[in-house]
Design an enzyme around this catalytic site. Structure first.
Site, PDB file in Angstrom:
ATOM      1  N   ASP A 193      10.062  -7.327   5.677  1.00 50.46           N
ATOM      2  CA  ASP A 193       9.740  -6.954   4.767  1.00 50.46           C
ATOM      3  C   ASP A 193       9.191  -6.959   3.634  1.00 50.46           C
ATOM      4  O   ASP A 193       9.883  -6.868   2.835  1.00 50.46           O
ATOM      5  CB  ASP A 193       8.346  -5.813   5.457  1.00 50.46           C
ATOM      6  CG  ASP A 193       6.992  -6.188   5.577  1.00 50.46           C
ATOM      7  OD1 ASP A 193       6.572  -7.453   6.844  1.00 50.46           O
ATOM      8  OD2 ASP A 193       6.674  -5.505   6.499  1.00 50.46           O
ATOM      9  N   LEU A 246      -0.082  -6.079   4.196  1.00 49.31           N
ATOM     10  CA  LEU A 246       0.611  -5.983   3.205  1.00 49.31           C
ATOM     11  C   LEU A 246       1.275  -5.416   2.604  1.00 49.31           C
ATOM     12  O   LEU A 246       2.254  -5.939   1.400  1.00 49.31           O
ATOM     13  CB  LEU A 246      -0.217  -6.252   2.015  1.00 49.31           C
ATOM     14  CG  LEU A 246      -1.876  -7.255   2.041  1.00 49.31           C
ATOM     15  CD1 LEU A 246      -2.355  -7.374   1.292  1.00 49.31           C
ATOM     16  CD2 LEU A 246      -1.192  -8.114   2.600  1.00 49.31           C
TER      17      LEU A 246
END
Length: 334
Positions: free
Chosen positions: A165, A119
């Site tokens: 990211d 995540l």
């Protein structure tokens, strides 16, 4: 210095579409989520830089600083201590670029997300630490600047990293990336009620990338077709996102998952919670990230709780999330 204490919160990231194919130059889509990492940087006095990973089952790390030269490093090689190393590297890069004195600085890391589940917690720590320290020393940086610094942090710690990211965590929203060609925020105000389920990982992302490469070398025409199909899914997903078409997004997620399974990057436990999420009413569900365990996402508008229960009964840990459109957020307490 300006403020005496600054807190920055950066969102975690899920990959909506395009995992693994992005390694071969195809596009991918990532989304900032409304849970993430909080990094507080404050002046505390003394000669040491102290990094505390709060509520992460890891002891605080005291690092001696002489001038701006950091001596020593994180005390062990656990996953959680490595998370602290991203904050340390962010401060090192910031002082090299913009100055400041790290003596007496105290850093506290708090997470709403499991570490190592895919995540983007390392990206969020990198972004939040850079943003907080910039405010502390009165350096004005754009979110694009912070994203670039965060990417430098990940490159330094990991040796290789995509800018996806850190850009998504810094700028928020839904980001489209085509490696070396394009990185942009997609125009959508769509809510994305997702259920994240995660299981323990059996293989690292690096190991899975090597596995796909070996399969590609063995069956180049077949695997090239799979990778092309994943790229086509991403293009259709851009249209579905802009049009607010949940049904199409769910269908594309399911197709993407089938192709990822064909590449051998899912596993039994992960696939099981994906299929249980669909059975409970999710419009679509797929792994998110490298695979081999880790995270899955299920698009579940109106049935989030029902899907969450199904995923838990199937052996997955659960987080309910939505899109974060703001990106990194900074507050000071001077």
């Amino acid at each position: 210095m300006g403020a005496l204490k600054v807190t920055a919160t950066a969102p975690g990231v899920v990959k909506l579409f395009g995992e693994h194919a992005v390694v071969y130059g195809r596009p991918a889509i990532a989304m900032a989520i409304n849970k993430g990492i909080k990094v507080t940087v404050e002046e505390g006095g003394g000669d040491s830089l102290t990094i505390l990973a709060k509520d992460l089952a890891v002891k605080g790390v005291a690092i001696r600083v002489t001038g701006n030269s950091i001596e020593g490093s994180v005390i062990d090689d656990s996953q959680l201590s490595r998370l602290a190393s991203y904050a340390l590297t962010a401060l090192r890069i910031m002082t090299e670029k913009y100055g400041g004195d790290l003596r007496g600085i105290r850093v506290i890391i708090e997470s709403q997300l499991p570490i190592g589940a895919g995540l983007a917690t390392s990206a969020a720590v990198s972004v939040a630490a850079a943003a907080a320290y910039a405010r502390l020393i009165n350096v004005k940086l754009s979110k694009e600047d912070i994203a670039k610094i965060g990417h430098s942090v990940e490159l330094t710690v990991q040796g290789a990293a995509s800018p996806m990211d850190t850009a998504t965590s810094s700028m928020g929203g839904v980001m489209y990336i085509k490696p070396g060609v394009e990185l942009r925020k997609l125009s959508t105000s769509l809510k994305m009620p997702l259920v994240v389920g995660y299981v323990e990982r059996e293989l690292t992302t690096g190991e899975l990338v090597k596995r796909v490469k070996a399969l590609y070398n063995k069956h180049p025409r077949v695997v090239e077709g799979i990778i092309d199909s994943i790229g086509a899914i991403v293009d259709e997903a851009v249209t579905a996102l802009s049009g607010g078409d949940y049904v199409a997004l769910g269908e594309l997620m399911n197709i993407n998952q089938g192709l990822l399974e064909a590449l051998g990057v899912s596993n039994h436990r992960l696939s099981n919670i994906i299929y249980m999420a669909r059975k409970a009413g999710a419009l679509g569900a797929k792994l998110s990230g490298g695979g081999g365990g880790g995270a899955m996402i299920a698009l579940a508008p109106g049935v989030e709780d029902k899907v969450a229960v199904a995923v838990e009964l199937a052996g997955g840990e659960v987080i309910l999330i939505d899109v974060n459109y703001e990106g990194v957020h900074v507050e000071d307490y001077s």
